[in-house]
Design a protein around this motif. Structure first.
Motif, mmCIF file in Angstrom:
data_model
loop_
_atom_site.group_PDB
_atom_site.id
_atom_site.type_symbol
_atom_site.label_atom_id
_atom_site.label_comp_id
_atom_site.label_asym_id
_atom_site.label_seq_id
_atom_site.Cartn_x
_atom_site.Cartn_y
_atom_site.Cartn_z
ATOM 1 N N VAL A 56 4.136 14.015 -3.223
ATOM 2 C CA VAL A 56 2.792 14.254 -3.753
ATOM 3 C C VAL A 56 2.037 12.924 -3.769
ATOM 4 N N ASP A 57 1.010 12.856 -2.961
ATOM 5 C CA ASP A 57 0.204 11.629 -2.842
ATOM 6 C C ASP A 57 -0.915 11.698 -3.888
ATOM 7 N N GLU A 58 -0.812 10.856 -4.896
ATOM 8 C CA GLU A 58 -1.781 10.860 -6.003
ATOM 9 C C GLU A 58 -2.709 9.640 -5.963
ATOM 10 N N ALA A 59 -3.163 9.284 -4.766
ATOM 11 C CA ALA A 59 -4.024 8.104 -4.630
ATOM 12 C C ALA A 59 -5.263 8.186 -5.527
ATOM 13 N N TYR A 60 -5.727 9.414 -5.824
ATOM 14 C CA TYR A 60 -6.986 9.585 -6.582
ATOM 15 C C TYR A 60 -6.788 10.221 -7.952
ATOM 16 N N ILE A 61 -5.554 10.344 -8.432
ATOM 17 C CA ILE A 61 -5.291 11.126 -9.653
ATOM 18 C C ILE A 61 -6.030 10.559 -10.868
ATOM 19 N N GLY B 271 0.845 -1.188 0.000
ATOM 20 C CA GLY B 271 0.000 0.000 0.000
ATOM 21 C C GLY B 271 0.878 1.235 0.000
ATOM 22 N N SER B 272 0.301 2.384 -0.386
ATOM 23 C CA SER B 272 1.144 3.584 -0.340
ATOM 24 C C SER B 272 1.326 4.049 1.093
ATOM 25 N N ASP B 273 0.508 3.551 2.017
ATOM 26 C CA ASP B 273 0.741 3.853 3.431
ATOM 27 C C ASP B 273 2.158 3.452 3.844
ATOM 28 N N GLU B 274 2.635 2.327 3.316
ATOM 29 C CA GLU B 274 3.999 1.916 3.665
ATOM 30 C C GLU B 274 5.028 2.869 3.056
ATOM 31 N N THR C 205 -6.323 17.526 5.480
ATOM 32 C CA THR C 205 -5.774 16.558 4.540
ATOM 33 C C THR C 205 -5.756 15.167 5.161
ATOM 34 N N PHE C 206 -5.209 14.217 4.424
ATOM 35 C CA PHE C 206 -5.172 12.809 4.833
ATOM 36 C C PHE C 206 -4.449 12.648 6.177
ATOM 37 N N GLY C 207 -5.010 11.824 7.060
ATOM 38 C CA GLY C 207 -4.490 11.721 8.418
ATOM 39 C C GLY C 207 -3.217 10.906 8.581
ATOM 40 N N ASN D 69 -6.930 16.119 -3.153
ATOM 41 C CA ASN D 69 -6.796 16.041 -1.699
ATOM 42 C C ASN D 69 -7.933 15.236 -1.059
ATOM 43 N N ASN D 70 -7.553 14.340 -0.174
ATOM 44 C CA ASN D 70 -8.510 13.668 0.698
ATOM 45 C C ASN D 70 -8.499 14.451 2.010
ATOM 46 N N PRO D 71 -9.596 15.035 2.447
ATOM 47 C CA PRO D 71 -10.991 14.766 2.085
ATOM 48 C C PRO D 71 -11.697 15.811 1.229
ATOM 49 N N ARG E 36 1.670 6.482 -5.608
ATOM 50 C CA ARG E 36 0.516 5.967 -6.351
ATOM 51 C C ARG E 36 0.029 4.700 -5.646
ATOM 52 N N THR E 37 -1.177 4.292 -5.964
ATOM 53 C CA THR E 37 -1.708 3.092 -5.323
ATOM 54 C C THR E 37 -2.601 2.329 -6.289
ATOM 55 N N LEU E 38 -2.705 1.024 -6.053
ATOM 56 C CA LEU E 38 -3.638 0.196 -6.829
ATOM 57 C C LEU E 38 -4.972 0.080 -6.087
ATOM 58 N N SER E 39 -5.068 0.748 -4.928
ATOM 59 C CA SER E 39 -6.223 0.539 -4.039
ATOM 60 C C SER E 39 -7.502 1.221 -4.500
ATOM 61 N N LYS E 40 -7.419 2.290 -5.287
ATOM 62 C CA LYS E 40 -8.619 3.075 -5.570
ATOM 63 C C LYS E 40 -9.096 2.826 -7.002
ATOM 64 N N ALA E 41 -8.454 3.463 -7.984
ATOM 65 C CA ALA E 41 -8.944 3.341 -9.369
ATOM 66 C C ALA E 41 -8.860 1.902 -9.882
ATOM 67 N N ALA F 236 -5.453 -6.129 -2.113
ATOM 68 C CA ALA F 236 -4.159 -6.677 -2.537
ATOM 69 C C ALA F 236 -2.995 -5.993 -1.831
ATOM 70 N N ARG F 237 -3.213 -4.772 -1.336
ATOM 71 C CA ARG F 237 -2.201 -3.986 -0.620
ATOM 72 C C ARG F 237 -0.957 -3.769 -1.472
ATOM 73 N N VAL F 238 -1.099 -3.127 -2.586
ATOM 74 C CA VAL F 238 0.068 -2.768 -3.384
ATOM 75 C C VAL F 238 0.046 -1.267 -3.656
HETATM 76 C C1 LIG Z 1 -6.734 5.591 0.112
HETATM 77 C C2 LIG Z 1 -5.554 6.502 0.187
HETATM 78 C C3 LIG Z 1 -4.270 6.009 -0.008
HETATM 79 C C4 LIG Z 1 -4.038 4.583 -0.357
HETATM 80 O O1 LIG Z 1 -3.485 3.851 0.636
HETATM 81 P P1 LIG Z 1 -3.037 2.346 0.336
HETATM 82 O O2 LIG Z 1 -2.183 2.065 1.500
HETATM 83 O O3 LIG Z 1 -2.289 2.359 -0.963
HETATM 84 O O4 LIG Z 1 -4.269 1.529 0.241
HETATM 85 C C5 LIG Z 1 -3.197 6.885 0.013
HETATM 86 N N1 LIG Z 1 -3.401 8.197 0.213
HETATM 87 C C6 LIG Z 1 -4.619 8.706 0.385
HETATM 88 C C7 LIG Z 1 -4.792 10.156 0.531
HETATM 89 C C8 LIG Z 1 -5.735 7.879 0.403
HETATM 90 O O5 LIG Z 1 -6.941 8.404 0.608
#
Ligand SMILES: *Cc1c(COP(=O)(O)O)cnc(C)c1O
Length: 359
Positions: free
Chosen positions: A183-188, A82-85, A108-110, A156-158, A210-215, A221-223
């Motif tokens: 630059v966190d582009e989770a939603y780009i 995940g991009s959290d890591e 912004t994201f916590g 930006n989240n949220p 970037r993340t595979l979690s959203k789009a 899968a946590r990548v």
């Molecule tokens: C959902 C989200 C992520 C994705 O996190 P993963 O660990 O890749 O699932 C990253 N940044 C933001 C702002 C998000 O909302």
């Protein structure tokens, strides 16, 4: 900014230390592999994934596909859980506990502040401007020698606000020699806007998450992916766990990447539903404002957000309460879903607007 300037921002002990060398890094091809204490047998599951062997630490096939997807070189790509890591690795590599700090732009994201807290790094805030845009001058005013990382979330989240590339480039240039711009582009993908990854060749201090979690609809899968100058990616890899990516996850991601049409179709539907929902929600009694969103959610201000949240809960719908975020005390974040689920949200809200007909 040269890459040596960037690396000099990292914790000296991380630059100096000798990382763990896993068996799979030392040798991964022989007819009899006796170097990793694995079980014998073919170990393959029904899906054909080899399970008895440790996976490749950074799978070459996936790296090549992701480099192609994000239009960068293979050595700019670091795959993480995940991009959290990715955020966590950046904090651990660049911030000394009790000494260094990151900058965030609330609301912004916590997770940026959480990762900083775990590492013992400080958190400095440069709030978004009145329209929830990034305030470049406020960020530059807040920068100090202790500040190693500046986190921007775009969209930006949220709030759903997109930061234009020109602003990102201006910041990357101004921060050269002083801090990394992350630059966190989770939603780009939902934004119809270019990725900041295009700026990587010109800015060694830029990192894109970037993340595979959203789009790509692969949250389980946590990548996630860190896109960075190859030496920054290599530095982060030094502190990454030995075998971070489970082979079944890698296989699932490769399968999804081979069907980009499914992803594009989903994006198109989300965008269409987002515009439909923004229009209909904006016209409801009790709705103060729908923030313009480039992501797959809407932040909506209500006259009485708590009553609305309770009304939605009674209809079996959970949304995110934003009251803990600065300047969003009256807002809820609603994910854009299938049209029938979005309709259920509208139905529940219409009932509340007309004085509460049914629960
Ligand atoms: C959902 C989200 C992520 C994705 O996190 P993963 O660990 O890749 O699932 C990253 N940044 C933001 C702002 C998000 O909302």
């Amino acid at each position: 900014m040269s890459v040596s300037d960037v690396l000099s921002l990292a914790r000296p002990e991380i630059r100096a230390f000798r990382p763990y060398s896993s068996a799979r890094m030392e040798a991964d091809e022989a007819s009899v592999m006796l170097n990793a204490n694995e079980a014998w047998g073919n170990g393959s599951s029904d899906g054909g994934v080899l399970l008895n062997r440790y996976p490749e630490p950074q799978p070459g096939g996936l790296r090549a596909r992701l480099a192609e997807l994000y239009e960068v070189a293979g050595d700019n790509v670091l795959m993480t859980r995940g991009s959290d890591e990715g955020m966590d690795l950046l904090l651990r590599a660049f911030c000394r506990a009790g000494k260094d700090a990151i900058l965030i732009t609330p609301p912004t994201f916590g997770m940026y502040a959480i990762s900083a807290g775990v590492q013992g790094a400080g958190v400095v805030e440069a709030p978004l401007d009145a329209g929830f845009g990034v305030d470049v001058d406020a960020i530059l005013d807040a920068v100090s020698p202790a500040m190693k990382l500046v986190f921007l979330c775009s969209p930006n989240n949220p709030t759903g606000t997109l930061t234009p590339l020109a602003k990102i480039e201006r910041l990357a240039t101004a921060l050269a020699g002083r801090a990394l711009l992350v630059v966190d582009e989770a939603y780009i993908e939902f934004a119809d806007a270019p990725s900041a990854a295009a700026l990587l060749p010109r800015h060694a201090n830029l990192v894109v998450l970037r993340t595979l979690s959203k789009a790509w609809a692969l949250a389980a899968a946590r990548v996630g992916v860190v896109l960075a100058h190859r030496e920054v990616a290599a530095l982060l890899e030094r502190i990454l766990a030995p075998y971070p990516l489970p082979a079944p996850s890698v296989e699932l991601v490769l399968q999804a990447l081979s069907r980009p049409e499914a992803m594009r179709e989903r994006i198109g539907r989300v965008r269409g539903e987002r515009e439909r929902m923004a229009g209909l929600l904006g016209a409801l009694t009790g709705v103060r404002e729908v923030l313009p969103s480039a992501a797959n959610f809407l932040a909506v201000r209500f006259d009485d957000a708590h009553a609305i949240q309770a009304r939605l809960a009674a209809a079996g719908i959970v949304v995110r309460d934003l009251s803990g975020q600065p300047r969003l005390a009256d807002a809820l974040r609603i994910t854009i879903a299938r049209s029938e689920d979005n309709d259920a949200v509208l139905d529940a809200l219409c009932e509340s607007a007309y004085g509460g007909v049914a629960g």
